[in-house]
Write a protein that holds these residues in place. Sequence first.
Motif, PDB file in Angstrom:
ATOM      1  N   ASN A 186      31.055  35.240  27.715  1.00 26.31           N
ATOM      2  CA  ASN A 186      29.824  35.969  27.437  1.00 26.31           C
ATOM      3  C   ASN A 186      29.633  37.133  28.403  1.00 26.31           C
ATOM      4  OD1 ASN A 186      28.959  34.525  25.161  1.00 26.31           O
ATOM      5  ND2 ASN A 186      28.325  32.820  26.477  1.00 26.31           N
ATOM      6  N   ASP A 187      30.701  37.533  29.031  1.00 29.73           N
ATOM      7  CA  ASP A 187      30.671  38.689  29.912  1.00 29.73           C
ATOM      8  C   ASP A 187      32.045  39.337  29.844  1.00 29.73           C
ATOM      9  OD1 ASP A 187      29.164  39.745  32.722  1.00 29.73           O
ATOM     10  OD2 ASP A 187      31.344  39.962  32.639  1.00 29.73           O
ATOM     11  N   PRO A 188      32.110  40.634  29.570  1.00 29.61           N
ATOM     12  CA  PRO A 188      33.421  41.269  29.386  1.00 29.61           C
ATOM     13  C   PRO A 188      34.235  41.305  30.673  1.00 29.61           C
ATOM     14  CG  PRO A 188      31.649  42.905  29.236  1.00 29.61           C
ATOM     15  CD  PRO A 188      30.992  41.566  29.318  1.00 29.61           C
ATOM     16  N   GLN A 189      33.558  41.388  31.803  1.00 26.70           N
ATOM     17  CA  GLN A 189      34.283  41.456  33.073  1.00 26.70           C
ATOM     18  C   GLN A 189      34.930  40.108  33.404  1.00 26.70           C
ATOM     19  OE1 GLN A 189      33.000  44.265  35.884  1.00 26.70           O
ATOM     20  NE2 GLN A 189      33.077  42.839  37.605  1.00 26.70           N
ATOM     21  N   VAL A 190      34.217  39.037  33.038  1.00 28.49           N
ATOM     22  CA  VAL A 190      34.760  37.691  33.270  1.00 28.49           C
ATOM     23  C   VAL A 190      36.017  37.493  32.414  1.00 28.49           C
ATOM     24  CG1 VAL A 190      34.319  35.231  32.896  1.00 28.49           C
ATOM     25  CG2 VAL A 190      32.594  36.659  34.025  1.00 28.49           C
ATOM     26  N   ALA A 191      35.957  37.943  31.169  1.00 31.24           N
ATOM     27  CA  ALA A 191      37.113  37.795  30.278  1.00 31.24           C
ATOM     28  C   ALA A 191      38.287  38.623  30.780  1.00 31.24           C
ATOM     29  CB  ALA A 191      36.737  38.208  28.854  1.00 31.24           C
ATOM     30  N   PHE A 192      38.024  39.858  31.162  1.00 32.37           N
ATOM     31  CA  PHE A 192      39.092  40.739  31.646  1.00 32.37           C
ATOM     32  C   PHE A 192      39.712  40.186  32.934  1.00 32.37           C
ATOM     33  CE2 PHE A 192      40.486  44.098  34.515  1.00 32.37           C
ATOM     34  CZ  PHE A 192      41.499  44.648  33.752  1.00 32.37           C
ATOM     35  N   HIS A 193      38.835  39.730  33.816  1.00 33.31           N
ATOM     36  CA  HIS A 193      39.302  39.186  35.097  1.00 33.31           C
ATOM     37  C   HIS A 193      40.324  38.063  34.890  1.00 33.31           C
ATOM     38  CE1 HIS A 193      38.826  36.011  38.249  1.00 33.31           C
ATOM     39  NE2 HIS A 193      38.990  37.027  39.061  1.00 33.31           N
ATOM     40  N   ALA A 194      40.043  37.230  33.896  1.00 27.52           N
ATOM     41  CA  ALA A 194      40.923  36.085  33.644  1.00 27.52           C
ATOM     42  C   ALA A 194      42.322  36.566  33.269  1.00 27.52           C
ATOM     43  CB  ALA A 194      40.340  35.205  32.549  1.00 27.52           C
ATOM     44  N   ILE A 195      42.402  37.479  32.331  1.00 29.30           N
ATOM     45  CA  ILE A 195      43.715  37.973  31.888  1.00 29.30           C
ATOM     46  C   ILE A 195      44.424  38.719  33.015  1.00 29.30           C
ATOM     47  CG2 ILE A 195      44.890  39.539  30.295  1.00 29.30           C
ATOM     48  CD1 ILE A 195      43.838  37.011  28.945  1.00 29.30           C
ATOM     49  N   ARG A 196      43.669  39.532  33.705  1.00 39.37           N
ATOM     50  CA  ARG A 196      44.259  40.300  34.802  1.00 39.37           C
ATOM     51  C   ARG A 196      44.911  39.377  35.830  1.00 39.37           C
ATOM     52  NH1 ARG A 196      40.769  43.779  39.154  1.00 39.37           N
ATOM     53  NH2 ARG A 196      42.512  44.443  40.441  1.00 39.37           N
ATOM     54  N   ASN A 197      44.199  38.315  36.184  1.00 35.06           N
ATOM     55  CA  ASN A 197      44.728  37.422  37.207  1.00 35.06           C
ATOM     56  C   ASN A 197      45.858  36.542  36.680  1.00 35.06           C
ATOM     57  OD1 ASN A 197      43.197  37.450  40.009  1.00 35.06           O
ATOM     58  ND2 ASN A 197      41.776  38.082  38.401  1.00 35.06           N
ATOM     59  N   LEU A 198      45.778  36.160  35.420  1.00 37.04           N
ATOM     60  CA  LEU A 198      46.885  35.397  34.841  1.00 37.04           C
ATOM     61  C   LEU A 198      48.140  36.271  34.781  1.00 37.04           C
ATOM     62  CD1 LEU A 198      45.003  33.475  31.986  1.00 37.04           C
ATOM     63  CD2 LEU A 198      45.840  32.528  34.149  1.00 37.04           C
ATOM     64  N   ALA A 199      47.958  37.531  34.447  1.00 38.52           N
ATOM     65  CA  ALA A 199      49.102  38.451  34.415  1.00 38.52           C
ATOM     66  C   ALA A 199      49.665  38.634  35.814  1.00 38.52           C
ATOM     67  CB  ALA A 199      48.690  39.801  33.829  1.00 38.52           C
ATOM     68  N   ARG A 200      48.796  38.658  36.780  1.00 39.60           N
ATOM     69  CA  ARG A 200      49.245  38.857  38.162  1.00 39.60           C
ATOM     70  C   ARG A 200      50.112  37.692  38.632  1.00 39.60           C
ATOM     71  NH1 ARG A 200      45.584  38.874  43.629  1.00 39.60           N
ATOM     72  NH2 ARG A 200      47.270  39.442  45.031  1.00 39.60           N
ATOM     73  N   VAL A 201      49.631  36.471  38.404  1.00 42.72           N
ATOM     74  CA  VAL A 201      50.433  35.335  38.886  1.00 42.72           C
ATOM     75  C   VAL A 201      51.713  35.171  38.063  1.00 42.72           C
ATOM     76  CG1 VAL A 201      48.431  34.096  39.779  1.00 42.72           C
ATOM     77  CG2 VAL A 201      49.296  33.533  37.528  1.00 42.72           C
ATOM     78  N   ALA A 202      51.745  35.800  36.887  1.00 43.93           N
ATOM     79  CA  ALA A 202      52.931  35.682  36.029  1.00 43.93           C
ATOM     80  C   ALA A 202      54.022  36.683  36.402  1.00 43.93           C
ATOM     81  CB  ALA A 202      52.544  35.885  34.574  1.00 43.93           C
ATOM     82  N   ARG A 203      53.721  37.628  37.301  1.00 41.42           N
ATOM     83  CA  ARG A 203      54.701  38.690  37.585  1.00 41.42           C
ATOM     84  C   ARG A 203      56.054  38.094  37.930  1.00 41.42           C
ATOM     85  NH1 ARG A 203      50.231  42.307  39.584  1.00 41.42           N
ATOM     86  NH2 ARG A 203      49.547  42.830  37.524  1.00 41.42           N
TER      87      ARG A 203
END
Lengths: 421, 298
Positions: A186-203
């Motif tokens: 219910n917050d766009p920043q919360v949703a974006f943050h999740a993907i950003r951080n998942l992508a980061r740990v996946a590097r």
Amino acid sequence: MRKISRRELLRLTGAGGLGMLLGGGTLKWLSPSNVSTSAPAASGMSATGQAVPFYGKHQSGIVTPAQDFLYFAAFDLIATDRDEVRILLQKWSAIAARLQRGETVGDDEGKPLVPPVDTGETIGLHPMSLSLTFGVGPSFFRQKGVNRFGLADRQPEVLSELPPFPGDNLKEEWCGGDICVQACANDPQVAFHAIRNLARVARGAAVLRWTQAGFQRTSTADAAKGTPRNLLGFKDGTANPDTTDNEQMNQVVWVQPDEGPDWMVNGSYMVVRRIQMRIEVWDRTTLQEEENTFGRHRESGAPLGKQNEFDPLDLERKNERGELIIPENAHVRLAFGDGTEKILRRSYSYTNGIDLDTGHLDAGLLFICFQRDPLKQFVPIQQRLAKQDALNEYIVHVGSAVFACLPGAQEGGYLGETLFA
Amino acid sequence: MKVSYVTSLFLSSTLLFAGCSSSNESAEQTPNQAAAQPAASQPTAAAQPEAGDVQGDPQLAQTVDQYRSYVVTQCDAFVKATEQFANAVKAGNVEQAKKLYAPTRMYYERIEPIAEALGDLDPNIDAREGDVPDQEWRGFHRIEQALWEKQTAEGQGAYADQLLQDVKQLRALVETVEIDGKLLVTGAVELLNEVSSSKVTGEEERYSHTDLYDFAANVEGAQQIFVTLKPVLAQKDQPLTDTIEQRFDSLFALLAPFKQGEGYVSYTELKQEQTKQLSQAIDALAEPLSQMGTALNL
């Protein structure tokens, strides 16, 4: 040399330090003592701010009431061995559980010479009903025919590339993916943050293939909590099955024992279609034409000739001239078919700037649906629609993907455990 | 990184970290005041013991010495190569100058964070058009523009002389640059950030398209730092060491097909898919590399 010249830099740093550059002038220094990684107190939290449990029989984000915002990501695996993939799913599961509780990726020790563990943009925020839903695509099992992780024998028969549909104009940059993560909140920043951080740990193990942000009217904007409208102005999702009815969900959404591989039991298949809308063309279409296209009244959402949104479809009814009231090629008629194929739709609108070739808005629907068997549910519906739907004049499918959304994980376990067992 | 090192000349670089916490009052202070008086109410990096200080850590001190001698070796070679390049330019030998241009720059790209810590030298040597006012623009890229855009070395003699002087000054100054553990761990990442922000975009060598030379040199420079730190790092965190090593290998393997003779193919020959892969491989390497500080307890 980089883009910022030294001169410019001195000017900027002279005016308050680099932090100012990044808008950090108001950030507090994040020492371990004031970085809170625990969920904010529930007091004063609205329903939209609450946490959606990550662990359970099924993954969240499927029958979870649709949150206001979506950030969808398709990843390609660059890992070459099976253990790397398993480790990635383990890491992701642990992090997803934390994020859904409203916590950061990990506890930060505030070491000055290493980057923070979490990227920080959700510090202090409520969980905002974040749900993270993970799926694996056909290319997870076989990439160009190669049994890349030795899991090819586990590929479900129903998880195959979708057949081509007439009128498709698929662009590679919006198609496929080895793994998907659907982040809804219910917050766009919360949703974006999740993907950003998942992508980061996946590097090093996985890279982003494509992403799409999505939205709908927020729940606070619609006190009545009515069916949301798509960007063509029509209600979208009226005929959805009832997600609170477990029996219906077992019939429509959740993979049952003895259909396909055991590891998918309690999982669900997701079809994603990026459907671009010809907004400018639609906007100059008459109301009557718009309503005939959908087969529903725009204002009420009722089937043509009926009063209320949830009035049953009467597909045989004719007017005094003997013509079908809901036209032969109306969207609602073709989507319904004979009523035997049902899917759970969970779509979001998107906008992506403008199409540089035409100057038109790049906007539409990131269509997402869940089902037990895409070949028996989505595919026949889409075959009818692609051939005849009056709506095809106003839309074009530019992206497509299909994923097997893994069964839920239990605390201490991880998503994909049944697959790797 | 350009960002942090240039600044560190003028402010204590710890202020950079504190910069995030600086509220408006520190904006009014001169940099020196700000450095001298970290706001008492806010714990800042400046208030902590110098992170990355080699004092009292003989192994780290030895590492720094090793790295310094690498930098000096690169600089010596850089001076020699620049001399030959400058001579070719002054002799009006466009073909020879073009041939020498990219290989010469590699010595510089390997040690860029050091050069950037030395004030005006980086813009003098490496500014691109538009980075500095046109009348101040000199260095490699000015000559690059003439050689490739205008196919001439005419009028470039003065720039060539100036360049050689600047490079010699760099060589003299590297003896004095302060290297500590912090510069090493951040410098390695900075080198890869250089790749991410200007090499993979093809912005660095906009006339010659020799970006892959710089790309490779930046990565080699980062690798050198890693190799120097490796004995210390491996004692503290073997898995991280292995991961970094393996990611360097993957990156060099991705670069290998673009080798051509002693050098690299033109950046314009790369397809979008290929530049994307290279960029993602840099990200995959830079992420664990950025964790070296944890393992070194810096």
